[in-house]
Design a protein around this motif. Structure first.
Motif, PDB file in Angstrom:
ATOM      1  N   ALA A   1       7.997  -5.464   9.193  1.00 14.52           N
ATOM      2  CA  ALA A   1       7.002  -5.813  10.691  1.00 14.52           C
ATOM      3  C   ALA A   1       5.733  -4.851  10.005  1.00 14.52           C
ATOM      4  CB  ALA A   1       7.721  -5.735  11.700  1.00 14.52           C
ATOM      5  N   ALA A   2       5.854  -3.630   9.510  1.00 14.23           N
ATOM      6  CA  ALA A   2       5.192  -2.870   8.763  1.00 14.23           C
ATOM      7  C   ALA A   2       4.224  -3.135   7.879  1.00 14.23           C
ATOM      8  CB  ALA A   2       5.425  -1.538   8.510  1.00 14.23           C
ATOM      9  N   VAL A   3       4.206  -4.469   7.274  1.00 11.64           N
ATOM     10  CA  VAL A   3       4.090  -4.531   5.846  1.00 11.64           C
ATOM     11  C   VAL A   3       2.888  -5.730   6.846  1.00 11.64           C
ATOM     12  CG1 VAL A   3       3.928  -5.869   3.971  1.00 11.64           C
ATOM     13  CG2 VAL A   3       5.266  -3.950   4.114  1.00 11.64           C
ATOM     14  N   THR A   4       3.492  -7.210   7.289  1.00 12.03           N
ATOM     15  CA  THR A   4       2.836  -8.119   7.625  1.00 12.03           C
ATOM     16  C   THR A   4       2.778  -8.012   9.332  1.00 12.03           C
ATOM     17  OG1 THR A   4       5.365  -9.715   8.741  1.00 12.03           O
ATOM     18  CG2 THR A   4       4.299  -9.315   5.849  1.00 12.03           C
ATOM     19  N   GLY A   5       3.384  -7.426  10.051  1.00 10.27           N
ATOM     20  CA  GLY A   5       2.415  -7.676  11.449  1.00 10.27           C
ATOM     21  C   GLY A   5       3.799  -8.367  12.163  1.00 10.27           C
ATOM     22  N   THR A   6       4.784  -8.700  11.612  1.00  8.88           N
ATOM     23  CA  THR A   6       5.572 -10.048  12.077  1.00  8.88           C
ATOM     24  C   THR A   6       6.355 -10.023  11.621  1.00  8.88           C
ATOM     25  OG1 THR A   6       5.013 -11.872  10.458  1.00  8.88           O
ATOM     26  CG2 THR A   6       3.532 -12.075  12.076  1.00  8.88           C
ATOM     27  N   VAL A   7       7.299 -11.038  11.536  1.00  6.55           N
ATOM     28  CA  VAL A   7       9.202 -10.743  11.211  1.00  6.55           C
ATOM     29  C   VAL A   7       9.537 -12.154  11.595  1.00  6.55           C
ATOM     30  CG1 VAL A   7      12.175 -10.215  11.386  1.00  6.55           C
ATOM     31  CG2 VAL A   7      10.212  -8.752  12.541  1.00  6.55           C
TER      32      VAL A   7
ATOM     33  N   PHE B   1      -0.620   4.317  11.990  1.00  9.65           N
ATOM     34  CA  PHE B   1      -1.041   3.849  10.819  1.00  9.65           C
ATOM     35  C   PHE B   1       0.137   3.179  10.402  1.00  9.65           C
ATOM     36  CE2 PHE B   1      -1.057   8.837  10.101  1.00  9.65           C
ATOM     37  CZ  PHE B   1      -2.176   8.749   9.356  1.00  9.65           C
ATOM     38  N   THR B   2       0.753   1.719  11.509  1.00 10.65           N
ATOM     39  CA  THR B   2       1.083   1.557  11.345  1.00 10.65           C
ATOM     40  C   THR B   2       0.897  -0.238  12.374  1.00 10.65           C
ATOM     41  OG1 THR B   2       3.550   0.958  12.159  1.00 10.65           O
ATOM     42  CG2 THR B   2       3.525   1.563  10.232  1.00 10.65           C
ATOM     43  N   ASN B   3       1.878  -0.697  12.934  1.00 10.42           N
ATOM     44  CA  ASN B   3       1.468  -1.465  14.168  1.00 10.42           C
ATOM     45  C   ASN B   3       2.811  -1.363  15.484  1.00 10.42           C
ATOM     46  OD1 ASN B   3       3.327  -3.704  12.820  1.00 10.42           O
ATOM     47  ND2 ASN B   3       2.614  -3.868  11.506  1.00 10.42           N
ATOM     48  N   TRP B   4       1.802  -1.932  16.705  1.00  8.22           N
ATOM     49  CA  TRP B   4       2.644  -1.991  17.929  1.00  8.22           C
ATOM     50  C   TRP B   4       4.194  -2.608  17.800  1.00  8.22           C
ATOM     51  CZ3 TRP B   4       2.064   1.747  20.255  1.00  8.22           C
ATOM     52  CH2 TRP B   4       0.795   2.901  20.472  1.00  8.22           C
ATOM     53  N   LEU B   5       4.418  -3.661  16.840  1.00 12.33           N
ATOM     54  CA  LEU B   5       5.318  -4.010  16.213  1.00 12.33           C
ATOM     55  C   LEU B   5       6.619  -3.139  15.364  1.00 12.33           C
ATOM     56  CD1 LEU B   5       7.382  -6.629  16.822  1.00 12.33           C
ATOM     57  CD2 LEU B   5       6.375  -7.642  14.693  1.00 12.33           C
ATOM     58  N   ALA B   6       5.978  -2.510  14.429  1.00  9.76           N
ATOM     59  CA  ALA B   6       6.905  -1.343  14.001  1.00  9.76           C
ATOM     60  C   ALA B   6       7.402  -0.357  14.995  1.00  9.76           C
ATOM     61  CB  ALA B   6       5.963  -1.373  12.874  1.00  9.76           C
ATOM     62  N   THR B   7       6.122  -0.236  15.477  1.00 12.28           N
ATOM     63  CA  THR B   7       6.253   1.065  16.262  1.00 12.28           C
ATOM     64  C   THR B   7       7.607   0.569  17.086  1.00 12.28           C
ATOM     65  OG1 THR B   7       3.947   1.589  15.548  1.00 12.28           O
ATOM     66  CG2 THR B   7       5.310   2.671  17.269  1.00 12.28           C
ATOM     67  N   GLY B   8       7.561  -0.343  18.000  1.00 11.96           N
ATOM     68  CA  GLY B   8       8.342  -1.016  19.071  1.00 11.96           C
ATOM     69  C   GLY B   8       9.662  -1.338  18.542  1.00 11.96           C
TER      70      GLY B   8
ATOM     71  N   VAL C   1       4.234   6.467   4.684  1.00 15.43           N
ATOM     72  CA  VAL C   1       3.985   6.067   6.000  1.00 15.43           C
ATOM     73  C   VAL C   1       5.808   5.494   6.377  1.00 15.43           C
ATOM     74  CG1 VAL C   1       3.437   5.557   8.602  1.00 15.43           C
ATOM     75  CG2 VAL C   1       2.323   6.863   6.573  1.00 15.43           C
ATOM     76  N   VAL C   2       6.242   4.176   6.603  1.00 13.32           N
ATOM     77  CA  VAL C   2       7.033   3.768   6.828  1.00 13.32           C
ATOM     78  C   VAL C   2       8.544   4.407   6.761  1.00 13.32           C
ATOM     79  CG1 VAL C   2       8.977   2.262   7.131  1.00 13.32           C
ATOM     80  CG2 VAL C   2       6.250   2.003   7.600  1.00 13.32           C
ATOM     81  N   LEU C   3       8.129   5.279   5.538  1.00 13.55           N
ATOM     82  CA  LEU C   3       9.608   5.534   4.568  1.00 13.55           C
ATOM     83  C   LEU C   3       9.919   7.324   5.556  1.00 13.55           C
ATOM     84  CD1 LEU C   3       9.149   5.190   1.116  1.00 13.55           C
ATOM     85  CD2 LEU C   3      11.164   3.957   2.285  1.00 13.55           C
ATOM     86  N   ILE C   4       8.457   8.050   5.717  1.00 14.77           N
ATOM     87  CA  ILE C   4       8.566   8.751   6.495  1.00 14.77           C
ATOM     88  C   ILE C   4       8.794   8.500   7.903  1.00 14.77           C
ATOM     89  CG2 ILE C   4       7.390  10.965   6.917  1.00 14.77           C
ATOM     90  CD1 ILE C   4       5.837  10.937   4.370  1.00 14.77           C
ATOM     91  N   GLY C   5       8.434   8.011   8.411  1.00 17.15           N
ATOM     92  CA  GLY C   5       8.182   7.631  10.032  1.00 17.15           C
ATOM     93  C   GLY C   5      10.056   6.880   9.766  1.00 17.15           C
ATOM     94  N   GLY C   6      10.235   6.293   9.506  1.00 18.30           N
ATOM     95  CA  GLY C   6      11.512   5.745   9.571  1.00 18.30           C
ATOM     96  C   GLY C   6      12.947   6.857   9.002  1.00 18.30           C
TER      97      GLY C   6
ATOM     98  N   ASP D   1       0.608  -1.777  -0.233  1.00 17.36           N
ATOM     99  CA  ASP D   1       0.277   0.171  -0.323  1.00 17.36           C
ATOM    100  C   ASP D   1       0.820   1.073  -0.294  1.00 17.36           C
ATOM    101  OD1 ASP D   1      -2.375   1.324   0.378  1.00 17.36           O
ATOM    102  OD2 ASP D   1      -1.507   2.135   2.466  1.00 17.36           O
ATOM    103  N   LEU D   2       0.469   2.179  -0.989  1.00 15.83           N
ATOM    104  CA  LEU D   2       1.571   3.000  -1.247  1.00 15.83           C
ATOM    105  C   LEU D   2       1.325   4.182   0.171  1.00 15.83           C
ATOM    106  CD1 LEU D   2       1.142   4.385  -4.299  1.00 15.83           C
ATOM    107  CD2 LEU D   2       2.831   2.741  -3.669  1.00 15.83           C
ATOM    108  N   GLY D   3       0.041   4.258   0.917  1.00 15.04           N
ATOM    109  CA  GLY D   3       0.373   4.803   2.172  1.00 15.04           C
ATOM    110  C   GLY D   3       0.505   4.527   3.071  1.00 15.04           C
ATOM    111  N   LEU D   4       1.042   2.909   3.327  1.00 13.65           N
ATOM    112  CA  LEU D   4       1.215   2.604   4.030  1.00 13.65           C
ATOM    113  C   LEU D   4       3.253   2.807   4.187  1.00 13.65           C
ATOM    114  CD1 LEU D   4       1.821   1.008   7.010  1.00 13.65           C
ATOM    115  CD2 LEU D   4       1.985  -1.474   5.104  1.00 13.65           C
ATOM    116  N   MET D   5       3.727   2.648   2.935  1.00 14.83           N
ATOM    117  CA  MET D   5       4.842   2.994   2.278  1.00 14.83           C
ATOM    118  C   MET D   5       5.497   4.110   2.278  1.00 14.83           C
ATOM    119  SD  MET D   5       6.859   2.481  -1.335  1.00 14.83           S
ATOM    120  CE  MET D   5       6.631   0.533  -1.663  1.00 14.83           C
TER     121      MET D   5
END
Length: 316
Positions: free
Chosen positions: A178-184, A130-137, A67-72, A61-65
């Motif tokens: 993790a942002a995409v799948t919620g797991t690693v 906009f992502t999940n707690w694993l990616a945020t953590g 967010v992850v690029l900007i947030g990261g 999802d381009l929105g998710l991408m």
């Protein structure tokens, strides 16, 4: 630390009677930008986008991408900003870093702390929303690890600082996955290992070039406290481990579409990477000028090519 204190006593910032002219907008903008170390952010983006693409099996999802690029990117900038604040005492002792905003008194330490805090809050808010707690953590842990574990604790105490610091350098791969799948998953760990091991043959050449700088600041980088033979042995060892990790990712990702494009790219680019590391070791053994930065620049090319192949396989 006594050497650092002694040097700092000779290089105190100007007093009230010697006030520097107030920097203009351009100087301030350039100063705040340099605090974030944009070159590090660029390398993070090189690994983040392909990792997200492969985790999603194509374009995420381009929105998710976004967010992850900007947030990261903001998180990396925050970590680098705090790093500049913590290292301001040694930065003014090193020729490579003495023009940074704090040693040059372009920006005040208080302003740097505020800037780093704002970047941290914004990046973690974006990730949490906009992502999940694993990616945020993982994002929060990376900032903490880089500034507290690496910069405050390890960097000034042990020549293995680069090795342990590699954990936060490779974390963006796990965050992206993790942002995409919620797991690693296993492929994410293999790509994490690639970036983790890659950082030694990437950074040691830079430490070789600026060996005198690190020695002047009392930082025990490996080239400062160990022989050239030991440094080159570690460069070769970690180059091989980088290649092994890159090849391990191939069968692990085969069922998800990691095919011959990635595999052949990993083999060919890895061979050139290893060849350059062997050349550096050979020049050192023969007592020739090292030209260590050739390996530094090639390491960036290698990582970029490898992760482009990850992205291409995700699309095909």
């Amino acid at each position: 630390m006594s050497m650092i204190t002694e040097r700092l006593a000779q290089e105190q910032p100007p007093g009230p009677d010697e006030a520097r002219p107030r920097p203009g907008f351009r100087a301030l903008f350039a100063g705040y930008l340099s605090l974030t170390k944009p070159q590090i952010v660029e390398l993070i983006l090189v690994t983040t986008i392909p990792a997200m693409m492969f985790a999603a099996g194509g374009w995420p999802d381009l929105g998710l991408m976004a967010v992850v690029l900007i947030g990261g990117g903001l998180a990396a900038g925050a970590a680098s900003t705090f790093n500049c604040y913590i290292d301001r005492d040694i930065d003014q002792l090193m020729r490579r870093t003495k023009r940074r905003p704090l040693p040059s008194h372009t920006i005040t330490p208080r302003a740097v702390l505020i800037f780093g805090t704002i970047l941290t809050v914004v990046s973690l808010t974006l990730m949490a929303t906009f992502t999940n707690w694993l990616a945020t953590g993982l994002t929060a842990a990376s900032i903490f690890y880089y500034d507290v574990i690496y910069t405050i604790w390890l960097k000034r105490r042990t020549p293995t600082n680069t090795f342990w610091g590699g954990i936060c350098g490779a974390a963006p791969v796990l965050i992206a996955w993790a942002a995409v799948t919620g797991t690693v998953g296993p492929v994410a760990w293999a790509l994490f290992a690639v970036v983790f091991f890659w950082q030694m043959p990437h950074f040691y050449p830079l430490a070789i070039k600026y060996k005198d700088d690190y020695a002047r600041a009392g930082i025990p980088m490996l080239p400062v406290v160990r022989s050239a033979r030991r440094v080159n042995t570690e460069i070769l060892l970690f180059t091989v481990l980088t290649l092994v990790s890159s090849l391990a990712a191939w069968p692990l990702g085969a069922k998800d579409g990691m095919g011959p494009i990635y595999g052949i790219t990993a083999i060919v680019s890895g061979a050139f990477f290893l060849l350059e590391a062997l050349r550096l070791a050979g020049r050192s053994r023969r007592g020739e000028p090292l030209k260590a930065m050739r390996l530094f620049h090639w390491s960036i090319t290698y990582l970029t090519i490898l992760f482009i192949a990850v992205a291409v396989d995700a699309l095909i």
